[in-house]
Design an enzyme around this catalytic site. Structure first.
Site, PDB file in Angstrom:
ATOM      1  N   ASP A   1       0.853  -1.192   0.000  1.00 54.86           N
ATOM      2  CA  ASP A   1       0.000   0.000   0.000  1.00 54.86           C
ATOM      3  C   ASP A   1       0.896   1.252   0.000  1.00 54.86           C
ATOM      4  O   ASP A   1       1.835   1.350   0.799  1.00 54.86           O
ATOM      5  CB  ASP A   1      -0.875  -0.052   1.261  1.00 54.86           C
TER       6      ASP A   1
ATOM      7  N   ASP B   1      -8.450   0.852   6.627  1.00 59.25           N
ATOM      8  CA  ASP B   1      -7.482   0.730   7.713  1.00 59.25           C
ATOM      9  C   ASP B   1      -8.057   1.305   9.007  1.00 59.25           C
ATOM     10  O   ASP B   1      -8.100   0.629  10.042  1.00 59.25           O
ATOM     11  CB  ASP B   1      -6.184   1.457   7.333  1.00 59.25           C
TER      12      ASP B   1
HETATM   13  O1  TD4 Z   1      -4.198   3.288   2.012  1.00 62.63           O
HETATM   14  N1  TD4 Z   1      -4.950   3.294   3.101  1.00 62.63           N
HETATM   15  C1  TD4 Z   1      -4.364   2.897   4.391  1.00 62.63           C
HETATM   16  C2  TD4 Z   1      -3.196   3.799   4.675  1.00 62.63           C
HETATM   17  C3  TD4 Z   1      -2.643   3.534   6.038  1.00 62.63           C
HETATM   18  C4  TD4 Z   1      -1.152   3.701   6.061  1.00 62.63           C
HETATM   19  O2  TD4 Z   1      -0.824   4.133   7.320  1.00 62.63           O
HETATM   20  P1  TD4 Z   1       0.610   3.783   7.924  1.00 62.63           P
HETATM   21  O3  TD4 Z   1       1.637   4.399   7.001  1.00 62.63           O
HETATM   22  O4  TD4 Z   1       0.537   4.393   9.283  1.00 62.63           O
HETATM   23  O5  TD4 Z   1       0.702   2.268   7.977  1.00 62.63           O
HETATM   24  C5  TD4 Z   1      -6.265   3.695   3.001  1.00 62.63           C
HETATM   25  O6  TD4 Z   1      -6.660   4.181   1.944  1.00 62.63           O
HETATM   26  C6  TD4 Z   1      -7.196   3.490   4.186  1.00 62.63           C
HETATM   27  O7  TD4 Z   1      -8.006   4.594   4.419  1.00 62.63           O
HETATM   28  P2  TD4 Z   1      -8.796   4.818   5.816  1.00 62.63           P
HETATM   29  O8  TD4 Z   1     -10.072   5.502   5.424  1.00 62.63           O
HETATM   30  O9  TD4 Z   1      -9.065   3.471   6.418  1.00 62.63           O
HETATM   31  O10 TD4 Z   1      -7.944   5.689   6.674  1.00 62.63           O
HETATM   32 ZN    ZN Z   2      -4.479   4.945   0.955  1.00 63.65          ZN
END
Ligand code: TD4
Ligand code: ZN
Ligand code: CA
Length: 312
Positions: free
Chosen positions: A85, A259
């Site tokens: 991601d 997330d």
């Molecule tokens: O891509 N994501 C999740 C991103 C989280 C990454 O955070 P860290 O670097 O702290 O691991 C999303 O698009 C999730 O979106 P949301 O609405 O659940 O915040």
């Molecule tokens: Zn994201």
């Protein structure tokens, strides 16, 4: 071992033909992975496990790979993809391709259009040569993105013509778009609003490209209230209502990232145990309900919102 992680190609094809979305859930530890795959298996749903570069640093890549391997061994009956991601650069994408991820995201959204094309193409060339698919991003989400705070009014919605050119020139397999969502627990000050008109234009230009929605947590009010009730302090949190996510799932969005809702689910349960049973100090006593809460949250999304149940 005959079970294997899959790429997202087949699951996205099915999602576009049958108009449903696949949940991509962020993983950081064992309990989260187990909660997600247990829910997906129970609902016979395809699922994407995704790890950010900070999640990989936290869990350590060897542990992550072994835990995911264990998960697919336990559930050989559902398709599971492992996805990077928000890959920040070519090197991180390469590391994940080499480690056995089946999908990587290169997030070049903070660069100029031309730089984004160039970086994405470089990742696509490497990933495709190794049988790995690539998600790219065009447009800017509101809120904290790439360590810069994009004001809601300055958020850059994805331009449909640019999207068409971008996919054609990069050869990326799926595209993350900006239509009003943002990461984290504070997505909207007033009413939630997504630009479904822009989504429709993008799908018109790119009927065969799976579209990805980031920042798509609902920020489930019951979970926020539970956190606050048991000593937390997250006032005014607001996300994307289920109805809008359902609409997105049925109108060309193939992957929905979650997330924040999993973070809230775990934290609410752990806070509850800490508040109600101050004598508890066995981690299993609070991680068991936390894992169960992750499972319930994922089940709700798969069965009631994304429509991916029985699509394995
Ligand atoms: O891509 N994501 C999740 C991103 C989280 C990454 O955070 P860290 O670097 O702290 O691991 C999303 O698009 C999730 O979106 P949301 O609405 O659940 O915040
Ligand atoms: Zn994201
Ligand atoms: Ca981005």
């Amino acid at each position: 071992m005959d079970m294997a992680l899959v790429t997202t190609t087949e699951m996205f094809k099915k999602s576009m033909e049958q108009k449903f979305a696949i949940g991509a859930f962020n993983v950081n530890n064992m309990e989260i992975i187990q909660g997600i795959v247990d829910a997906a298996a129970e609902s016979k749903s395809p699922v994407i496990l995704q790890a950010s570069s900070s999640a990989i640093k936290y869990a350590r890549i060897n542990y992550l790979m072994k835990m995911v391997e264990a998960a697919i061994e336990e559930h050989p009956d559902i398709p599971v993809a492992l996805h990077l991601d928000h890959g920040p650069d070519f090197e991180t994408c390469k590391m994940c391709v080499d480690a056995g991820f089946t999908s990587v995201m290169i997030d070049g959204s903070k660069y100029s259009f031309e730089e984004n094309v160039e970086l994405t193409k470089k990742v696509v060339d490497y990933a495709h040569a190794h049988g790995v698919v690539v998600e790219a991003e065009l447009g800017k989400l509101a809120g904290v993105e790439d360590d810069v705070n994009v004001d809601a009014k300055d958020a850059m919605y994805t331009d449909p013509d640019e999207a068409e050119e971008f996919v054609r020139r990069t050869g990326c397999d799926s595209l993350a778009i900006a239509i009003g969502t943002s990461h984290g627990a504070y997505k909207f000050k007033g009413e939630a609003k997504l630009r479904f008109d822009i989504l429709a234009k993008i799908k018109e230009k790119l009927p065969n490209t799976p579209i990805v929605l980031h920042g798509a947590s609902t920020v489930i009010p019951e979970l926020v209230n539970m956190c606050n009730e048991y000593g937390g302090n997250i006032p005014g949190a607001k996300g994307v209502p289920d109805e809008m996510l359902k609409q997105a799932s049925q109108n060309g969005v193939s992957k929905i990232n979650v997330d924040t809702d999993l973070r809230l689910a775990m934290t609410a349960q752990i806070r509850k145990v800490f508040a109600e049973e101050p004598s508890v100090f066995d981690p299993r006593k609070y991680l068991t309900p936390a894992r169960e809460a992750v499972k319930n949250t994922v089940s709700h999304k798969i069965n009631d919102v994304f429509g991916s149940c029985n699509k394995a």
